[in-house]
Design an enzyme around this catalytic site. Structure first.
Site, PDB file in Angstrom:
ATOM      1  N   THR A 143       0.821  -1.215   0.000  1.00 16.05           N
ATOM      2  CA  THR A 143       0.000   0.000   0.000  1.00 16.05           C
ATOM      3  C   THR A 143       0.854   1.264   0.000  1.00 16.05           C
ATOM      4  OG1 THR A 143      -1.560   1.260   1.381  1.00 16.05           O
ATOM      5  CG2 THR A 143      -0.082  -0.212   2.527  1.00 16.05           C
ATOM      6  N   ASP A 144       0.269   2.369  -0.463  1.00 13.29           N
ATOM      7  CA  ASP A 144       0.953   3.656  -0.387  1.00 13.29           C
ATOM      8  C   ASP A 144       0.980   4.211   1.032  1.00 13.29           C
ATOM      9  OD1 ASP A 144      -1.744   4.315  -0.188  1.00 13.29           O
ATOM     10  OD2 ASP A 144      -1.704   5.867  -1.738  1.00 13.29           O
ATOM     11  N   GLU A 145       0.194   3.628   1.933  1.00 16.43           N
ATOM     12  CA  GLU A 145       0.130   4.154   3.301  1.00 16.43           C
ATOM     13  C   GLU A 145       1.441   3.979   4.059  1.00 16.43           C
ATOM     14  OE1 GLU A 145      -3.392   3.674   5.600  1.00 16.43           O
ATOM     15  OE2 GLU A 145      -4.620   3.224   3.851  1.00 16.43           O
ATOM     16  N   TYR A 169      -1.942  -0.428  10.976  1.00 15.17           N
ATOM     17  CA  TYR A 169      -2.039  -1.100   9.673  1.00 15.17           C
ATOM     18  C   TYR A 169      -0.842  -0.775   8.793  1.00 15.17           C
ATOM     19  CZ  TYR A 169      -3.162  -1.526   4.731  1.00 15.17           C
ATOM     20  OH  TYR A 169      -3.085  -1.795   3.385  1.00 15.17           O
ATOM     21  N   SER A 170      -0.577   0.514   8.578  1.00 16.11           N
ATOM     22  CA  SER A 170       0.512   0.877   7.674  1.00 16.11           C
ATOM     23  C   SER A 170       1.867   0.460   8.227  1.00 16.11           C
ATOM     24  CB  SER A 170       0.480   2.377   7.362  1.00 16.11           C
ATOM     25  OG  SER A 170       0.564   3.159   8.535  1.00 16.11           O
ATOM     26  N   LYS A 173       2.240  -3.201   7.367  1.00 12.00           N
ATOM     27  CA  LYS A 173       2.540  -3.401   5.950  1.00 12.00           C
ATOM     28  C   LYS A 173       3.966  -2.959   5.626  1.00 12.00           C
ATOM     29  CE  LYS A 173       0.432  -4.696   2.982  1.00 12.00           C
ATOM     30  NZ  LYS A 173       0.365  -6.079   2.419  1.00 12.00           N
ATOM     31  N   ARG A 300     -10.800  10.202  12.473  1.00 14.24           N
ATOM     32  CA  ARG A 300     -10.034   9.029  12.869  1.00 14.24           C
ATOM     33  C   ARG A 300      -8.733   9.464  13.552  1.00 14.24           C
ATOM     34  NH1 ARG A 300      -7.918   6.297   7.643  1.00 14.24           N
ATOM     35  NH2 ARG A 300      -9.832   5.059   7.696  1.00 14.24           N
TER      36      ARG A 300
END
Length: 365
Positions: A143-145, A169-170, A173, A300
């Site tokens: 992902t780009d995150e 999450y990021s 990843k 968020r």
């Protein structure tokens, strides 16, 4: 569980996470264009759904196995029996909000699971003959995150942008991306990594922005917008993403990373207005335009302000560019959900409703 018998002696690929949103679209697109078999390994957690693959029922080119990438005995058995020429790793916990509420699952799947998968793949790869070893590929989808957040005037992310993940999450990843890179540089494993922007399209679990807006609007429910709605994302139609992954698998340089983006930067609020406009066109509501349901909610925690992908490298090296504009892709997407409300209702189960209650109950402002 394996739904079809093993077919030895035929060239095939192994796809992990192939019952989820992007993975299922990849499998469907692959088998629409190839005769090559697909072994599909998916744990079938909340976002993995065999209904996504219903059109493949009885197709001997698709072998589905329910299981976890962290189950080394199962992964080792599949590799030994099926002898795939490539592995495309989609398997991941992938929702930022869920990672905020429960980060442990993200650590276990995205980091520990990827490690166990890489270990089994390394052993398998080392057992191959010279020609098969040279031809083998492990493609890791990310992902780009992992790159963090951009300011309003910052240049888009390139493959050289340092990692700066801001959510569990990021971060998970980014960790998996580092592991994949390390297995190439340390062990010589022939890997490829892709980092994509926000995907949208058919079969997306309705906790993500676009399907959530469509589902809520058709039910006359509030359309919750985080903060001021001006968080910017780059939007990539899922079939374009799948085409890019095929190009990277076929032509990508071993050890390289390729950013995949749609060249469609837009604030979330604009996306919601586009969706509402299409819903008004396709399915007008006598109570008024869908925008009447927009509701601003508490933002968020740690919400990244802007993502933008520079996809120059993949275009320059591999000739890929998106086939869909945002206008064509979002029109197809809204129409697909309206035409497939049975699928939507089936996935919007009790567990899904509990998740929405957990995530949005304390956000109303």
């Amino acid at each position: 569980m394996c739904t079809l018998p093993i077919s030895k002696g035929k060239q095939m690929i192994l796809v992990t996470g192939g019952a989820g949103f992007i993975g299922a679209n990849f499998v469907l697109d692959w088998l629409a264009q190839h005769s090559e078999l697909v072994i599909n390994l998916d744990k079938l957690t909340y976002a993995g759904n065999l209904e996504n693959l219903a059109s493949l029922k009885g197709d001997s080119r698709h072998i589905f196995v329910q299981g976890d990438i962290g189950d080394r005995a199962l992964v080792g058995k599949l590799l030994a029996e099926h002898q795939p020429r490539a592995i495309i790793n989609f398997a991941a916990e992938s929702h930022v909000d869920r990672s905020i509420h429960g980060p442990e699952d993200f650590i276990q799947t995205n980091i520990v699971g990827t490690f166990h998968l890489l270990e089994e793949v390394r052993g398998y790869w080392n057992s191959l003959g010279d020609a098969d070893k040279a031809a083998f590929r492990f493609l890791h989808v990310s992902t780009d995150e992992v790159y963090g957040s951009l300011g309003k005037d910052d240049a888009p992310f390139t493959e050289e942008t340092p990692f700066a993940p801001n959510s569990p999450y990021s971060a998970s990843k980014a960790s998996s991306d580092h592991l994949v890179r390390a297995y190439h540089h340390t062990y010589g494993l022939p890997v490829l990594t892709t980092n994509c922007s926000n995907n949208y399209g058919p079969y997306q679990f309705p906790e993500k922005l676009i399907p959530l807006m469509i589902l809520n609007a058709t039910r006359g429910k509030a359309l919750p917008i985080y903060g001021d709605g001006m968080n910017v994302r780059d939007w990539l139609y899922v079939s374009d993403h799948c085409a890019a992954i095929r190009d990277v698998l076929d032509k990508g340089r071993v050890g390289e990373t390729y950013n995949i983006g749609g060249w469609n930067e837009m604030p979330n609020l604009d996306i919601v207005h586009r969706v509402c406009g299409l819903l008004d066109e396709f399915q007008p509501n006598p109570e008024g335009p869908a925008t009447r349901l927009i509701t601003y909610v508490k933002d968020r925690p740690g919400h990244d302000r802007r993502y933008a992908i520079d996809a120059t490298k993949i275009h320059r090296e591999l000739g890929w560019k998106p086939a869909e504009t945002f206008d064509t892709g979002i029109r197809k997407t809204v129409q697909w959900y309206l035409d497939n409300m049975g699928w939507v209702e089936n996935v919007a189960s009790g567990e899904y409703r509990k998740w929405l209650d957990t995530n949005y109950a304390e956000r109303t402002v």
